[in-house]
Enzyme design. Structure first.
Site, PDB file in Angstrom:
ATOM      1  N   SER A 261     -23.187  -2.729 -30.215  1.00 22.59           N
ATOM      2  CA  SER A 261     -22.407  -3.669 -30.448  1.00 22.59           C
ATOM      3  C   SER A 261     -23.307  -5.143 -30.984  1.00 22.59           C
ATOM      4  O   SER A 261     -24.536  -5.096 -30.668  1.00 22.59           O
ATOM      5  CB  SER A 261     -21.623  -4.395 -29.080  1.00 22.59           C
ATOM      6  N   ASP A 262     -22.936  -5.968 -31.754  1.00 24.61           N
ATOM      7  CA  ASP A 262     -23.523  -7.333 -31.952  1.00 24.61           C
ATOM      8  C   ASP A 262     -23.347  -8.166 -30.744  1.00 24.61           C
ATOM      9  O   ASP A 262     -22.422  -7.719 -29.752  1.00 24.61           O
ATOM     10  CB  ASP A 262     -22.796  -7.981 -33.108  1.00 24.61           C
ATOM     11  N   ASN A 263     -24.129  -8.972 -30.262  1.00 23.11           N
ATOM     12  CA  ASN A 263     -24.261  -9.911 -28.939  1.00 23.11           C
ATOM     13  C   ASN A 263     -22.939 -10.285 -28.554  1.00 23.11           C
ATOM     14  O   ASN A 263     -22.255 -11.022 -28.929  1.00 23.11           O
ATOM     15  CB  ASN A 263     -25.255 -10.874 -29.255  1.00 23.11           C
ATOM     16  N   ASN A 264     -22.637  -9.489 -27.446  1.00 20.88           N
ATOM     17  CA  ASN A 264     -21.340  -9.868 -26.723  1.00 20.88           C
ATOM     18  C   ASN A 264     -20.164  -9.700 -27.472  1.00 20.88           C
ATOM     19  O   ASN A 264     -19.030 -10.159 -26.945  1.00 20.88           O
ATOM     20  CB  ASN A 264     -21.278 -11.256 -26.125  1.00 20.88           C
ATOM     21  N   ASP A 265     -20.116  -8.831 -28.450  1.00 15.21           N
ATOM     22  CA  ASP A 265     -18.924  -8.730 -29.241  1.00 15.21           C
ATOM     23  C   ASP A 265     -17.671  -7.847 -28.490  1.00 15.21           C
ATOM     24  O   ASP A 265     -16.703  -8.089 -29.026  1.00 15.21           O
ATOM     25  CB  ASP A 265     -19.095  -8.107 -30.430  1.00 15.21           C
TER      26      ASP A 265
END
Length: 725
Positions: A261-265
């Site tokens: 995932s992209d950061n915290n997505d």
């Protein structure tokens, strides 16, 4: 264990000489061995241990001996997200790398970056950025892109991945790491030029513009990891978009690595997209769509633990979800096996003394910087300067110099850059170049993000007492990069006023742009005799600029992004479809529709003459191939590089097409008077279009093949190819 694998490899190589099973048999054998190991290990793991694998940088599993897969960024050199090491090499930013139009340079850069990563224990990097820039420079992450053309981005992306991961027997060995292609997919197609804004597009645009770079990354380079974009895609967030992540990425393209995932997505499915009502629901949506690893960094690290806990509780209540956990964990364990992490003890790294970068790498960073510089203008051959004919030189501007920061990294290196042991500014580079032969008069003039003109008098005085002026303006990480989206594209603050004031002194002025996005620099383009686009040139930027200004290096870079005349013109790109040709419509009232500087454009200290393009076969069948060749001659007095570009247009078809598409390019070096013949292949890959059923086909008919120095018509010569059924 790795020695056993090597012995097995040698055995099968010897056996292949007799039985001819081919290299695929050996690869399949090793993959089968890894699959067996992963299955056996998975059967021993608890649910909690499996879920722990799904968070990046998971603590080592001491009970089962599962190692850590440490991560970092590698866009233009290694950057460790939570640590700053002052000895990694910082190469030119991605937009500058692309301006070399030389994929082999990017491959070598990535290979060097991988070695530095391994030296610091990093085995998984969140690069490259394969987003095709959509022509809207308000978007701050423009600097991370290789450009506005899908073919160019594909070639640069494949080169980067091959360099970072290695190829053949070297793939994922002790000198290489796993690359991550991002952001899947269509991330720059955001409304209003805002980072993370939703993307809404036709399937045709997806497949023609944004998907090719990822297709090449998977099918050609075998990228090991993919990262979805922050945004929603046609109403469905990428991190829960089964059509994108499963149907397209895995089933159609054949991707078999893991998705991070992209950061915290995953959490943003609740907090940003407001689709999931709880964190539990968000985690399940991401898991079912195929997100294998959840990237949660910085102050949000506690969320990773929270996700782990809620996933564990949820799966216990609903055992049918464990198959998704097993699938994700298997992919991650497979990656760790491919990297050889199970076969080696983790390195003990002393962050105070470890030397990741090398002098060889820093010299190569200089070579890339030199080859990336683009000369946009050079009236009356002001450049190169002759050091024997000037006694004093003014160096002025907010981007002319930067001291080493007390914390963080330099603002003039671009986003996602590490902290190098030093940074050579333009001021530093020019001082080093001229030594005691030329007096340098330096004045900052203004701050990059200030509206104060307090420094103008000192700058004007420095210009007046000098024979020539190098004026360094543009942007910095304060005004560009991720989160640096803007509503206008003029020079920020009072930089334009500074340019005007220095121009009025009557001194010869060279503007050096250090920036991360195309800017609307109409005043500079009209009034300043010499202009260099240098982007963010990395830790040796100043040396490269000085070498170009004084003629030790002949600039040969070319634009991979069109420059707009104003923000109202965006998106501006050479990827245009036909409009009201010759009718007076299809134009802007009171302003020019064409870009200020077009895609593929760049000048040189020498001149080049193109012959007429010639086809090996003027008529081919739809399944046939031919080549187009052209002679290029250096008609000037110095050696120089030229980037020969080939564009293709299907003249008449059953669907709308772009006016032209880049399908080939080559950077060549020519001595004065030297002629070289450059040839490009023409076949299915170059001639196909997407028909109305979204299938790649080559339709019979005529094709206009254009070859030349840039995308603008006056720089191209054409020939017609006929394709039969």
């Amino acid at each position: 264990m790795k020695k056993i694998f090597l012995a097995a490899a040698l055995f099968f190589m010897l056996f292949s000489a007799i039985a001819q099973p081919g290299k695929e048999s050996l690869n399949s054998k090793l993959e089968l061995e890894i699959e067996k190991k992963v299955t056996a290990l998975l059967n021993k793991m608890t649910l909690e241990e499996k879920i722990a694998e799904m968070t990046q940088d998971a603590p080592a599993n001491d009970r089962l001996g599962i190692p850590v897969m440490k991560y970092g960024e590698a866009l233009h050199g290694l950057w460790l997200v939570l640590d700053y090491y002052g000895n990694t090499t910082v190469y030119p930013q991605a937009v500058a790398c692309a301006s070399t139009w030389e994929p082999e340079l990017i491959k070598k850069m990535a290979s060097q970056t991988a070695k530095e990563a391994r030296a610091l224990g990093v085995t998984h990097c969140y690069s490259p950025n394969l987003d095709v820039y959509a022509g809207d420079a308000r978007y701050g992450r423009v600097e991370e892109s290789y450009g506005e053309d899908p073919y160019l981005v594909s070639r640069m992306g494949v080169a980067f991945i091959e360099g970072l991961q290695g190829t053949g027997d070297e793939q994922f060995d002790e000198n290489h790491v796993i690359a991550t292609a991002k952001h899947f997919v269509g991330y720059p197609e955001n409304r209003r030029g805002i980072n993370g804004g939703f993307s809404d597009m036709s399937e045709r645009r997806l497949r023609e513009v944004y998907l090719p770079s990822f297709e090449a990354a998977v099918k050609e380079a075998g990228v090991g990891s993919v990262m979805p974009g922050h945004q929603d895609f046609n109403g469905v967030p990428c991190h829960m978009n089964t059509w994108l992540l499963k149907d397209i990425l895995r089933d159609e393209l054949g991707f078999d690595g893991f998705i991070v995932s992209d950061n915290n997505d995953v959490g943003r499915l609740e907090t940003m997209h407001f689709i999931a009502e709880t964190r539990t629901e968000a985690a399940i949506l991401g898991l079912k769509a195929g997100v294998d690893m959840d990237l949660v960094i910085g102050k949000n690290v506690e969320l990773a633990t929270y996700h782990s806990n809620i996933l564990k509780d949820t799966v216990i209540k609903n055992p049918s979800l464990e198959k998704y956990i097993n699938q994700a964990t298997s992919r991650i364990l497979t990656a760790k096996h491919k990297l050889g992490l199970f076969d080696a003890e983790p390195k003990a790294i002393d962050t105070e003394t470890v030397e990741a970068g090398t002098d060889e790498h820093r010299e190569f960073a200089l070579e890339i910087a030199e080859k990336s510089i683009i000369m946009l203008k050079n009236d009356n051959n002001l450049l190169p300067l002759d050091v024997s004919k000037i006694k004093s030189l003014a160096v002025i501007g907010p981007n002319a110099h930067e001291e080493r920061p007390k914390k963080g990294t330099y603002k003039l290196l671009g986003g996602y850059s590490g902290l190098p042991p030093y940074y050579v500014s333009v001021l530093d580079g020019l001082k080093k170049k001229v030594g005691k032969n030329v007096k340098i008069n330096y004045a900052e003039g203004c701050d990059i993000d200030s509206f104060s003109k307090e420094g103008f008098p000192e700058a004007i005085a420095a210009a007046k007492k000098s024979d020539a002026v190098v004026l360094v303006v543009g942007s910095s990480h304060k005004t560009c990069g991720e989160g640096g989206d803007r509503a206008d594209l003029d020079l920020y603050g009072v930089q334009k006023e500074l340019v005007e004031a220095i121009h009025k002194t009557g001194k010869p002025v060279i503007v050096v742009l250090i920036n991360g996005r195309p800017l609307s620099i109409n005043y500079i383009a009209k009034n300043i005799p010499s202009v260099l686009e240098t982007w963010y040139g990395g830790m040796r930027a100043g040396d490269a600029v000085a070498n170009v200004i004084f003629g030790d290096v002949n600039p040969g870079g070319k634009l991979t992004m069109s420059f707009p005349r104003s923000v109202g013109q965006t998106p501006v790109t050479y990827l245009e479809r036909p409009d009201f040709i010759g009718s007076g419509k299809g134009k802007y009232r009171f302003s020019d529709k064409s870009p200020l500087f077009p895609f593929g454009y760049g000048l040189s200290y020498t001149t080049f003459q193109y012959g007429e393009p010639k086809l090996k076969n003027a008529v081919i069948n739809a399944d046939g191939t031919t080549t187009v060749s052209i002679e290029v001659t250096n008609t000037g007095k110095v050696k120089g590089d030229e980037i020969v570009q080939m564009y293709v247009r299907d003249d008449f078809a059953f669907v709308g097409r772009y006016l032209k598409l880049l399908k080939g390019f080559e950077r060549i070096t020519l001595k004065p008077g030297e002629t070289k013949t450059v040839s490009f292949k023409l076949g299915f890959d170059e001639l196909n279009i997407l028909n109305q059923d979204m299938k790649k086909v080559v339709e019979p008919g005529t094709f206009t093949i254009s070859v030349g120095a840039s995308s603008q018509e006056k720089d191209l010569k054409t020939v017609i190819l006929k394709v039969n059924n």
